[in-house]
Design an enzyme around this catalytic site. Structure first.
Site, PDB file in Angstrom:
ATOM      1  CG  HIS A  20     -33.522  31.852  30.965  1.00 28.19           C
ATOM      2  ND1 HIS A  20     -33.512  31.607  29.839  1.00 28.19           N
ATOM      3  CD2 HIS A  20     -32.173  32.203  31.224  1.00 28.19           C
ATOM      4  CE1 HIS A  20     -32.088  31.724  29.157  1.00 28.19           C
ATOM      5  NE2 HIS A  20     -31.320  32.141  30.121  1.00 28.19           N
ATOM      6  CD  GLU A  42     -30.477  34.631  35.812  1.00 33.95           C
ATOM      7  OE1 GLU A  42     -29.460  34.898  35.655  1.00 33.95           O
ATOM      8  OE2 GLU A  42     -31.400  34.300  34.905  1.00 33.95           O
TER       9      GLU A  42
END
Length: 331
Positions: free
Chosen positions: A197, A200
């Protein structure tokens, strides 16, 4: 375009963000766990994030309730099975689910039991439906690091037999990748694939670091490379696939609205973009909804969509045999 009937692949879906509200009620009764209500609409309201949260951290509060009942082998197996069942019923042919084993030890389960339970639920769904899947182990960045290698070791027993990859999840701080270099290397040495991740929440440098420092082959979200040329160029040159999640990105204020989401620009510039749900319950979405949104907001043709489906198949962490199976739907 028949959005429901089109074959789909979801490479970025969180288990604890995709629990049926009724299942939370059922499991709370079985386990004797106190929850705020036994009304399914009220429970759903607590699990679904608002269409616009002030930030990612607010969005992440919606996971506490489902996680509270995900502490037994039976619960984990059931929730895993139901997620794959729900996906299969909307023609998802392949699903990679990520979850954080560190979150499921409140009743004494060890990592092997936790991982084994979700894989067992997935296998049960694969036997009943036309769907294939794998699990990705997400390390939760806000938790202590002293048991990360234990998670990796436990998952290694399931590598290429239900588990395929290592991930880092939770709140995104600038420069976080530097702290996780030894753990990513340990996972790589064990045979894990890597997806992280990053990018973002406005930090394109994190995407660059995830690829350069951690060996990421895919990036969860990654949308903020649009303001970081080095990261953008590295994604392109290394052919790193981006796991974009349009609805979720609007909810967490990663983008202001769908119109400003960079997905369409990325696709037309030849980046390897994929369409995913992120959290089916928390974002109140499905792959069918995400596909329709992408087609309508980014002016995609059915031919465009099938090209994106192929990107998802080719950049999945599935075996070559499963990839060939998935690509047959594009002929």
């Amino acid at each position: 375009m028949n959005f429901l009937q089109l074959p789909k692949i979801d490479l970025h879906c969180h288990l604890d963000g995709s629990v049926r509200p009724q299942t939370v009620i059922d499991l709370a009764k079985i386990q004797g766990t106190a929850i705020p209500s036994d009304n399914v609409d009220e429970i759903k309201a607590l699990m679904v994030a608002p269409e616009s949260c002030p930030n990612l951290d607010e969005y992440l509060t919606r996971f506490a309730l489902p996680v509270s009942v995900m502490q037994t082998e039976a619960a984990l197996e059931r929730i895993s099975f139901e997620l794959f069942e729900d996906a299969a019923k909307e023609n998802v042919k392949y699903l990679e689910v990520r979850f954080g084993p560190q979150l499921h030890r409140k009743q004494g389960l060890n990592f092997e039991q936790i991982i084994g339970s979700v894989v067992k639920g997935m296998r049960r769904a694969e036997a009943q439906y036309d769907i294939k899947g794998n699990y990705i182990l997400s390390i939760i960045k806000v938790l202590p690091k002293d048991d990360i290698n234990d998670v990796i070791d436990a998952g290694a027993q399931f590598l290429d037999n239900g588990v395929v990859a290592f991930d880092l999840a939770a709140s995104e701080e600038p420069g976080f990748c530097h702290e996780y270099i030894p753990y990513a290397k340990y996972a790589l040495d064990k045979g894990y694939r890597i997806t992280i991740h990053a990018g973002e929440q406005g930090v394109g440098q994190n995407v660059y670091d995830a690829i350069a420092l951690l060996g990421a082959e895919r990036i969860g979200h990654g949308i903020h490379i649009n303001s970081h040329k080095q990261a953008y160029d590295l994604v392109r040159s290394k052919e790193v696939a981006l796991e974009t999640c349009p609805s979720s990105n609007v909810q967490t204020k990663a983008v202001e609205n769908l119109e400003s989401h960079p997905f369409g620009d990325f696709y037309r510039d030849g980046l390897l973009v994929t369409i995913n749900t992120d959290n089916r319950t928390v974002s109140d979405t499905t792959m069918t909804k995400e596909l329709q949104l992408a087609v309508e907001k980014f002016s995609l043709t059915e031919q465009d969509y099938m090209a994106i489906y192929k990107i998802s198949a080719n950049n999945s962490f599935a075996s070559d045999a499963v990839k060939q199976h998935l690509l047959r739907f594009t002929v």
